[in-house]
Scaffold this motif. Structure first.
Motif, PDB file in Angstrom:
ATOM      1  N   ALA A  55       0.831  -1.208   0.000  1.00  0.00           N
ATOM      2  CA  ALA A  55       0.000   0.000   0.000  1.00  0.00           C
ATOM      3  C   ALA A  55       0.866   1.259   0.000  1.00  0.00           C
ATOM      4  O   ALA A  55       0.586   2.226  -0.714  1.00  0.00           O
ATOM      5  CB  ALA A  55      -0.932  -0.004   1.210  1.00  0.00           C
ATOM      6  N   TYR A  56       1.916   1.246   0.795  1.00  0.00           N
ATOM      7  CA  TYR A  56       2.818   2.395   0.830  1.00  0.00           C
ATOM      8  C   TYR A  56       3.534   2.601  -0.507  1.00  0.00           C
ATOM      9  O   TYR A  56       3.748   3.742  -0.939  1.00  0.00           O
ATOM     10  CB  TYR A  56       3.878   2.212   1.924  1.00  0.00           C
ATOM     11  N   LEU A  57       3.895   1.516  -1.170  1.00  0.00           N
ATOM     12  CA  LEU A  57       4.768   1.600  -2.344  1.00  0.00           C
ATOM     13  C   LEU A  57       4.027   1.549  -3.675  1.00  0.00           C
ATOM     14  O   LEU A  57       4.659   1.681  -4.727  1.00  0.00           O
ATOM     15  CB  LEU A  57       5.795   0.460  -2.302  1.00  0.00           C
ATOM     16  N   HIS A  58       2.706   1.390  -3.672  1.00  0.00           N
ATOM     17  CA  HIS A  58       2.009   1.042  -4.912  1.00  0.00           C
ATOM     18  C   HIS A  58       2.147   2.066  -6.028  1.00  0.00           C
ATOM     19  O   HIS A  58       2.056   1.717  -7.203  1.00  0.00           O
ATOM     20  CB  HIS A  58       0.515   0.766  -4.626  1.00  0.00           C
ATOM     21  N   ASP A  59       2.380   3.325  -5.714  1.00  0.00           N
ATOM     22  CA  ASP A  59       2.514   4.342  -6.766  1.00  0.00           C
ATOM     23  C   ASP A  59       3.962   4.705  -7.079  1.00  0.00           C
ATOM     24  O   ASP A  59       4.217   5.478  -8.006  1.00  0.00           O
ATOM     25  CB  ASP A  59       1.753   5.620  -6.372  1.00  0.00           C
ATOM     26  N   VAL A  60       4.892   4.149  -6.337  1.00  0.00           N
ATOM     27  CA  VAL A  60       6.301   4.541  -6.494  1.00  0.00           C
ATOM     28  C   VAL A  60       6.852   4.129  -7.854  1.00  0.00           C
ATOM     29  O   VAL A  60       7.765   4.778  -8.380  1.00  0.00           O
ATOM     30  CB  VAL A  60       7.145   3.937  -5.350  1.00  0.00           C
ATOM     31  N   ILE A  61       6.284   3.062  -8.459  1.00  0.00           N
ATOM     32  CA  ILE A  61       6.775   2.612  -9.764  1.00  0.00           C
ATOM     33  C   ILE A  61       5.704   2.752 -10.848  1.00  0.00           C
ATOM     34  O   ILE A  61       5.829   2.171 -11.926  1.00  0.00           O
ATOM     35  CB  ILE A  61       7.256   1.162  -9.699  1.00  0.00           C
ATOM     36  N   ASP A  62       4.673   3.538 -10.582  1.00  0.00           N
ATOM     37  CA  ASP A  62       3.562   3.681 -11.534  1.00  0.00           C
ATOM     38  C   ASP A  62       4.022   4.392 -12.796  1.00  0.00           C
ATOM     39  O   ASP A  62       4.640   5.460 -12.741  1.00  0.00           O
ATOM     40  CB  ASP A  62       2.420   4.469 -10.881  1.00  0.00           C
ATOM     41  N   GLU A  63       3.684   3.829 -13.939  1.00  0.00           N
ATOM     42  CA  GLU A  63       4.139   4.354 -15.229  1.00  0.00           C
ATOM     43  C   GLU A  63       3.670   5.773 -15.505  1.00  0.00           C
ATOM     44  O   GLU A  63       4.342   6.510 -16.239  1.00  0.00           O
ATOM     45  CB  GLU A  63       3.657   3.447 -16.366  1.00  0.00           C
ATOM     46  N   LYS A  64       2.545   6.162 -14.939  1.00  0.00           N
ATOM     47  CA  LYS A  64       2.041   7.512 -15.212  1.00  0.00           C
ATOM     48  C   LYS A  64       2.703   8.563 -14.326  1.00  0.00           C
ATOM     49  O   LYS A  64       2.508   9.765 -14.541  1.00  0.00           O
ATOM     50  CB  LYS A  64       0.525   7.579 -15.044  1.00  0.00           C
ATOM     51  N   LEU A  65       3.501   8.093 -13.341  1.00  0.00           N
ATOM     52  CA  LEU A  65       4.080   9.013 -12.368  1.00  0.00           C
ATOM     53  C   LEU A  65       5.604   9.076 -12.425  1.00  0.00           C
ATOM     54  O   LEU A  65       6.192  10.053 -11.957  1.00  0.00           O
ATOM     55  CB  LEU A  65       3.645   8.625 -10.952  1.00  0.00           C
ATOM     56  N   VAL A  66       6.238   8.050 -12.956  1.00  0.00           N
ATOM     57  CA  VAL A  66       7.699   8.038 -13.035  1.00  0.00           C
ATOM     58  C   VAL A  66       8.130   7.865 -14.485  1.00  0.00           C
ATOM     59  O   VAL A  66       7.442   7.212 -15.274  1.00  0.00           O
ATOM     60  CB  VAL A  66       8.308   6.917 -12.167  1.00  0.00           C
ATOM     61  N   THR A  67       9.257   8.453 -14.832  1.00  0.00           N
ATOM     62  CA  THR A  67       9.724   8.404 -16.219  1.00  0.00           C
ATOM     63  C   THR A  67      10.473   7.116 -16.531  1.00  0.00           C
ATOM     64  O   THR A  67      10.505   6.679 -17.684  1.00  0.00           O
ATOM     65  CB  THR A  67      10.634   9.602 -16.521  1.00  0.00           C
ATOM     66  N   ASP A  68      11.085   6.499 -15.540  1.00  0.00           N
ATOM     67  CA  ASP A  68      11.857   5.274 -15.750  1.00  0.00           C
ATOM     68  C   ASP A  68      11.392   4.228 -14.743  1.00  0.00           C
ATOM     69  O   ASP A  68      11.878   4.162 -13.616  1.00  0.00           O
ATOM     70  CB  ASP A  68      13.354   5.561 -15.568  1.00  0.00           C
ATOM     71  N   THR A  69      10.443   3.407 -15.160  1.00  0.00           N
ATOM     72  CA  THR A  69       9.865   2.424 -14.240  1.00  0.00           C
ATOM     73  C   THR A  69      10.874   1.341 -13.860  1.00  0.00           C
ATOM     74  O   THR A  69      10.823   0.819 -12.739  1.00  0.00           O
ATOM     75  CB  THR A  69       8.610   1.767 -14.848  1.00  0.00           C
ATOM     76  N   GLN A  70      11.787   1.006 -14.766  1.00  0.00           N
ATOM     77  CA  GLN A  70      12.778  -0.024 -14.448  1.00  0.00           C
ATOM     78  C   GLN A  70      13.726   0.455 -13.359  1.00  0.00           C
ATOM     79  O   GLN A  70      14.039  -0.298 -12.423  1.00  0.00           O
ATOM     80  CB  GLN A  70      13.562  -0.409 -15.704  1.00  0.00           C
ATOM     81  N   ALA A  71      14.161   1.698 -13.469  1.00  0.00           N
ATOM     82  CA  ALA A  71      15.055   2.252 -12.446  1.00  0.00           C
ATOM     83  C   ALA A  71      14.326   2.370 -11.111  1.00  0.00           C
ATOM     84  O   ALA A  71      14.895   2.080 -10.046  1.00  0.00           O
ATOM     85  CB  ALA A  71      15.579   3.616 -12.887  1.00  0.00           C
ATOM     86  N   ALA A  72      13.048   2.792 -11.159  1.00  0.00           N
ATOM     87  CA  ALA A  72      12.266   2.922  -9.933  1.00  0.00           C
ATOM     88  C   ALA A  72      12.071   1.554  -9.284  1.00  0.00           C
ATOM     89  O   ALA A  72      12.166   1.418  -8.057  1.00  0.00           O
ATOM     90  CB  ALA A  72      10.913   3.561 -10.242  1.00  0.00           C
ATOM     91  N   SER A  73      11.818   0.536 -10.094  1.00  0.00           N
ATOM     92  CA  SER A  73      11.634  -0.816  -9.563  1.00  0.00           C
ATOM     93  C   SER A  73      12.919  -1.342  -8.932  1.00  0.00           C
ATOM     94  O   SER A  73      12.889  -1.966  -7.860  1.00  0.00           O
ATOM     95  CB  SER A  73      11.189  -1.768 -10.681  1.00  0.00           C
ATOM     96  N   ALA A  74      14.047  -1.065  -9.583  1.00  0.00           N
ATOM     97  CA  ALA A  74      15.330  -1.519  -9.037  1.00  0.00           C
ATOM     98  C   ALA A  74      15.607  -0.848  -7.696  1.00  0.00           C
ATOM     99  O   ALA A  74      16.130  -1.490  -6.767  1.00  0.00           O
ATOM    100  CB  ALA A  74      16.446  -1.207 -10.032  1.00  0.00           C
ATOM    101  N   GLU A  75      15.250   0.419  -7.587  1.00  0.00           N
ATOM    102  CA  GLU A  75      15.462   1.130  -6.324  1.00  0.00           C
ATOM    103  C   GLU A  75      14.595   0.542  -5.217  1.00  0.00           C
ATOM    104  O   GLU A  75      15.040   0.404  -4.071  1.00  0.00           O
ATOM    105  CB  GLU A  75      15.168   2.613  -6.502  1.00  0.00           C
TER     106      GLU A  75
END
Length: 218
Positions: A55-75
């Protein structure tokens, strides 16, 4: 894992979402976590740590909110590993995050969610409807320059993922018919369905009043 772990997750999510200006900021995250925790009381079999972490992290890797989803996922992976989440736990969290978005229902690519994911998805959808949902829809539409309403533009139906993401010609009011009013019937859990009934009526009442005022009937 202790409450210290959830505090670390809270702080990580806050660092990523606190500057959002689309209606997906940390206030949204906190409400989703609060709603998920509320739903958990009806489903004690669900893993609380995994549910609230997702619940805390669900938007951290959202494609509409971040430019690089792969980098966000790795983080996120690095963060979870640093806080002793097992590979299995991480896979469950990512399964939830990767398959809970509304757009996944449009192209049929969503994978079945475990109970923890169903709860997070329901909590996220509850925060998209009702009075909060109205405010967020207007805020999101204003951020992206959408018109409030145009009676000549009919709501879209049977959208693809690409069409859903295309906001050209979209209006805020149409978004209610294209997505928000459909969420009540997409809730997974009985507890969320009960909460959604009232929020649905709030939106229906708003739309009736809005259109009456738009036409200068009130």
């Amino acid at each position: 894992m202790s409450n210290e772990t959830l505090t670390a997750v809270h702080d990580f999510a806050r660092s990523k979402m606190r500057d959002d200006e689309t209606g997906h900021g940390f206030d949204h995250i906190q409400r989703v976590v609060g709603l998920a925790d509320r739903l958990l009381t009806a489903y004690p079999a669900a893993d609380r740590l995994l549910t609230l972490t997702a619940a805390y992290l669900h938007d951290v890797i959202d494609e509409k909110l971040v430019t690089d989803t792969q980098a966000a996922s790795a983080e996120v992976r690095d963060f979870l590993s640093a806080h002793d989440f097992s590979a299995t736990q991480q896979d469950t969290i990512f399964l939830i995050m990767d398959n809970m978005s509304f757009h996944k229902t449009l192209d049929g690519t969503a994978k079945p969610l475990p109970l923890e994911g169903q709860i997070v998805q329901d909590a996220d959808r509850l925060d998209a409807i009702g009075a909060i949902g109205i405010a967020r829809a207007l805020y999101f539409g204003g951020h992206f320059g959408e018109k409030i309403y145009d009676p000549a533009v009919a709501p879209r139906t049977q959208m693809t993922h690409a069409e859903y993401r295309n906001l050209g010609g979209e209006t805020v009011i149409n978004h209610f018919y294209e997505k928000l009013l459909t969420l009540k019937d997409l809730m997974n859990t009985a507890a969320a369905k009960g909460l959604a009934e009232h929020r649905q009526q709030v939106m229906l009442d708003f739309l009736t009043e809005f259109k009456d005022e738009w036409q200068a009937k009130r």
